[in-house]
Write a protein that holds these residues in place. Sequence first.
Motif, PDB file in Angstrom:
ATOM      1  N   ALA A 115      54.474  48.357 177.657  1.00  0.00           N
ATOM      2  CA  ALA A 115      54.080  48.764 179.007  1.00  0.00           C
ATOM      3  C   ALA A 115      52.841  49.639 178.937  1.00  0.00           C
ATOM      4  CB  ALA A 115      55.221  49.528 179.680  1.00  0.00           C
ATOM      5  N   SER A 116      52.043  49.602 179.979  1.00  0.00           N
ATOM      6  CA  SER A 116      50.889  50.495 180.064  1.00  0.00           C
ATOM      7  C   SER A 116      51.378  51.880 180.476  1.00  0.00           C
ATOM      8  CB  SER A 116      49.891  49.972 181.097  1.00  0.00           C
ATOM      9  OG  SER A 116      50.452  50.049 182.402  1.00  0.00           O
ATOM     10  N   MET A 117      50.539  52.873 180.271  1.00  0.00           N
ATOM     11  CA  MET A 117      50.925  54.215 180.700  1.00  0.00           C
ATOM     12  C   MET A 117      51.049  54.275 182.220  1.00  0.00           C
ATOM     13  SD  MET A 117      51.998  57.072 179.804  1.00  0.00           S
ATOM     14  CE  MET A 117      51.685  57.053 178.036  1.00  0.00           C
ATOM     15  N   ASP A 118      50.271  53.463 182.926  1.00  0.00           N
ATOM     16  CA  ASP A 118      50.403  53.411 184.387  1.00  0.00           C
ATOM     17  C   ASP A 118      51.800  52.922 184.781  1.00  0.00           C
ATOM     18  OD1 ASP A 118      47.870  54.333 184.897  1.00  0.00           O
ATOM     19  OD2 ASP A 118      46.975  52.337 185.141  1.00  0.00           O
ATOM     20  N   GLU A 119      52.326  51.951 184.032  1.00  0.00           N
ATOM     21  CA  GLU A 119      53.673  51.448 184.321  1.00  0.00           C
ATOM     22  C   GLU A 119      54.720  52.513 184.024  1.00  0.00           C
ATOM     23  OE1 GLU A 119      54.017  46.776 183.568  1.00  0.00           O
ATOM     24  OE2 GLU A 119      53.030  47.796 181.888  1.00  0.00           O
ATOM     25  N   ILE A 120      54.532  53.221 182.907  1.00  0.00           N
ATOM     26  CA  ILE A 120      55.466  54.302 182.569  1.00  0.00           C
ATOM     27  C   ILE A 120      55.434  55.383 183.638  1.00  0.00           C
ATOM     28  CG2 ILE A 120      55.998  56.140 180.913  1.00  0.00           C
ATOM     29  CD1 ILE A 120      56.674  53.334 179.884  1.00  0.00           C
ATOM     30  N   SER A 255      69.467  55.241 173.077  1.00  0.00           N
ATOM     31  CA  SER A 255      68.614  54.053 172.974  1.00  0.00           C
ATOM     32  C   SER A 255      69.009  53.013 174.008  1.00  0.00           C
ATOM     33  CB  SER A 255      68.714  53.441 171.573  1.00  0.00           C
ATOM     34  OG  SER A 255      68.084  54.252 170.613  1.00  0.00           O
ATOM     35  N   GLN A 256      70.322  52.744 174.123  1.00  0.00           N
ATOM     36  CA  GLN A 256      70.795  51.750 175.079  1.00  0.00           C
ATOM     37  C   GLN A 256      70.499  52.169 176.512  1.00  0.00           C
ATOM     38  OE1 GLN A 256      71.856  48.747 174.083  1.00  0.00           O
ATOM     39  NE2 GLN A 256      71.350  49.561 172.049  1.00  0.00           N
ATOM     40  N   MET A 257      70.613  53.459 176.805  1.00  0.00           N
ATOM     41  CA  MET A 257      70.324  53.960 178.147  1.00  0.00           C
ATOM     42  C   MET A 257      68.845  53.781 178.490  1.00  0.00           C
ATOM     43  SD  MET A 257      72.638  57.451 178.168  1.00  0.00           S
ATOM     44  CE  MET A 257      72.181  57.952 179.835  1.00  0.00           C
ATOM     45  N   LEU A 258      67.981  54.059 177.523  1.00  0.00           N
ATOM     46  CA  LEU A 258      66.542  53.911 177.741  1.00  0.00           C
ATOM     47  C   LEU A 258      66.182  52.452 177.996  1.00  0.00           C
ATOM     48  CD1 LEU A 258      65.262  56.313 174.937  1.00  0.00           C
ATOM     49  CD2 LEU A 258      65.001  56.671 177.401  1.00  0.00           C
ATOM     50  N   LEU A 259      66.736  51.557 177.188  1.00  0.00           N
ATOM     51  CA  LEU A 259      66.447  50.135 177.347  1.00  0.00           C
ATOM     52  C   LEU A 259      66.921  49.620 178.707  1.00  0.00           C
ATOM     53  CD1 LEU A 259      67.460  48.860 173.782  1.00  0.00           C
ATOM     54  CD2 LEU A 259      65.142  49.185 174.657  1.00  0.00           C
ATOM     55  N   LYS A 260      68.118  50.015 179.086  1.00  0.00           N
ATOM     56  CA  LYS A 260      68.688  49.566 180.361  1.00  0.00           C
ATOM     57  C   LYS A 260      67.882  50.104 181.541  1.00  0.00           C
ATOM     58  CE  LYS A 260      73.024  49.460 182.983  1.00  0.00           C
ATOM     59  NZ  LYS A 260      74.459  49.860 183.000  1.00  0.00           N
ATOM     60  N   MET A 266      61.134  48.277 185.317  1.00  0.00           N
ATOM     61  CA  MET A 266      59.887  47.586 184.984  1.00  0.00           C
ATOM     62  C   MET A 266      60.083  46.158 184.495  1.00  0.00           C
ATOM     63  SD  MET A 266      57.705  50.539 182.997  1.00  0.00           S
ATOM     64  CE  MET A 266      58.819  50.514 181.575  1.00  0.00           C
ATOM     65  N   GLY A 267      61.334  45.790 184.225  1.00  0.00           N
ATOM     66  CA  GLY A 267      61.565  44.480 183.635  1.00  0.00           C
ATOM     67  C   GLY A 267      61.183  44.436 182.173  1.00  0.00           C
ATOM     68  N   LYS A 268      61.037  45.617 181.568  1.00  0.00           N
ATOM     69  CA  LYS A 268      60.665  45.724 180.158  1.00  0.00           C
ATOM     70  C   LYS A 268      61.601  46.708 179.468  1.00  0.00           C
ATOM     71  CE  LYS A 268      55.783  44.728 181.003  1.00  0.00           C
ATOM     72  NZ  LYS A 268      54.387  45.180 180.846  1.00  0.00           N
ATOM     73  N   SER A 269      61.953  46.409 178.220  1.00  0.00           N
ATOM     74  CA  SER A 269      62.863  47.265 177.462  1.00  0.00           C
ATOM     75  C   SER A 269      62.050  48.208 176.583  1.00  0.00           C
ATOM     76  CB  SER A 269      63.805  46.405 176.606  1.00  0.00           C
ATOM     77  OG  SER A 269      64.549  45.533 177.423  1.00  0.00           O
ATOM     78  N   VAL A 270      61.956  49.458 177.016  1.00  0.00           N
ATOM     79  CA  VAL A 270      61.109  50.433 176.325  1.00  0.00           C
ATOM     80  C   VAL A 270      61.981  51.482 175.639  1.00  0.00           C
ATOM     81  CG1 VAL A 270      59.279  52.146 176.563  1.00  0.00           C
ATOM     82  CG2 VAL A 270      59.251  50.075 177.971  1.00  0.00           C
ATOM     83  N   SER A 271      62.062  51.378 174.320  1.00  0.00           N
ATOM     84  CA  SER A 271      62.831  52.327 173.509  1.00  0.00           C
ATOM     85  C   SER A 271      61.943  53.502 173.129  1.00  0.00           C
ATOM     86  CB  SER A 271      63.299  51.635 172.233  1.00  0.00           C
ATOM     87  OG  SER A 271      62.162  51.223 171.466  1.00  0.00           O
ATOM     88  N   THR A 272      62.496  54.460 172.393  1.00  0.00           N
ATOM     89  CA  THR A 272      61.681  55.588 171.935  1.00  0.00           C
ATOM     90  C   THR A 272      60.585  55.106 170.983  1.00  0.00           C
ATOM     91  OG1 THR A 272      63.382  55.989 170.248  1.00  0.00           O
ATOM     92  CG2 THR A 272      63.404  57.406 172.176  1.00  0.00           C
ATOM     93  N   THR A 273      60.914  54.118 170.133  1.00  0.00           N
ATOM     94  CA  THR A 273      59.913  53.597 169.200  1.00  0.00           C
ATOM     95  C   THR A 273      58.727  53.000 169.946  1.00  0.00           C
ATOM     96  OG1 THR A 273      61.582  53.110 167.523  1.00  0.00           O
ATOM     97  CG2 THR A 273      59.487  51.956 167.338  1.00  0.00           C
TER      98      THR A 273
END
Length: 314
Positions: A115-120, A255-260, A266-273
């Motif tokens: 994701a872009s920083m704008d999306e975040i 991790s699972q909470m972040l992905l969900k 956003m329709g994207k799975s963004v983990s800490t990594t």
Amino acid sequence: MNKEINPTEEIKAFKPNVKDTTIKQYVMQLNQLKRMFDADDYMFLTDFDVVVDKVKDKHFTTRRNYYNSIIVLFQALKEDPELIKKYVDIRDELNTKYRDSQSDKISDKQKENFASMDEINGMISEMEKEVKKRRLKTKPVLTGKDLNLYTMYVVYSMLKVIPTRNDVAGMVLITPKNYPNADKQFNYLVVGRGTIYYMLNQYKTNGTYGQDKKIDVPLPLSKIIRPFLRATKKKAGDVIFTTSTGNAISRNVLSQMLLKTSKSYMGKSVSTTLMRKIVVSHELGDLKKKQADLADKMMHSVATQNEIYVKETD
């Protein structure tokens, strides 16, 4: 191999200086394999071909971690060197694959979720609006859904500014006065009257950078964290991020909470990594490209440029 082995004790005796959290990871992976094979002991690990075939459909980093745990256990038990070498060779192949996947170009899988920083920022902004709409900062009792929303808003805000790994999971609230006597088995959020900062002790690279790693929390982020602490009625000694039942949120659960959460917004799975890569790419991506272009014009490598030509001016 003795069928009655205790892997925790064996590995601890073999690697007395390894962190307990690392040993727990080894044992967890060994037990996952044990369940996969529906086994009562670890004898099945001696059948190399069967193990490799059983895990062949797992992601390569998962297989690498399984093999690494087997290697450590077998080394502790002084198993057959030839068998250990087989596992080392296949583990090293996967290590090479992992290093290649960490090149300048993101992988196809990461590209789908990058994701872009704008999306975040957009996701965080949407969560902030919901927090305000539900008046969670002053609501007497937070429901499970309230707490989940508020937690994810705060965690993503923290990761955007201080992109740690999952080191905020299990983080404990403490005062500056009490920190010097704190148990270094935990990471801490140190909150004083006019100050707030992280003190990290348990993190992936603490073998290199040591314990008591201090990271100051900028004022804008502190203005997000402090109301959360008040709304969740946290006091010194409490774990900061918990479930609605009061249980500490583990690294895996976080991790699972972040992905969900990111998937729903956003329709994207963004983990800490991936968040770490997004932040660094946003901050330094253009600079890295500019440096590579300049190095090409100067007909040397970026490494040579950094070592010989880049000088501090202050």
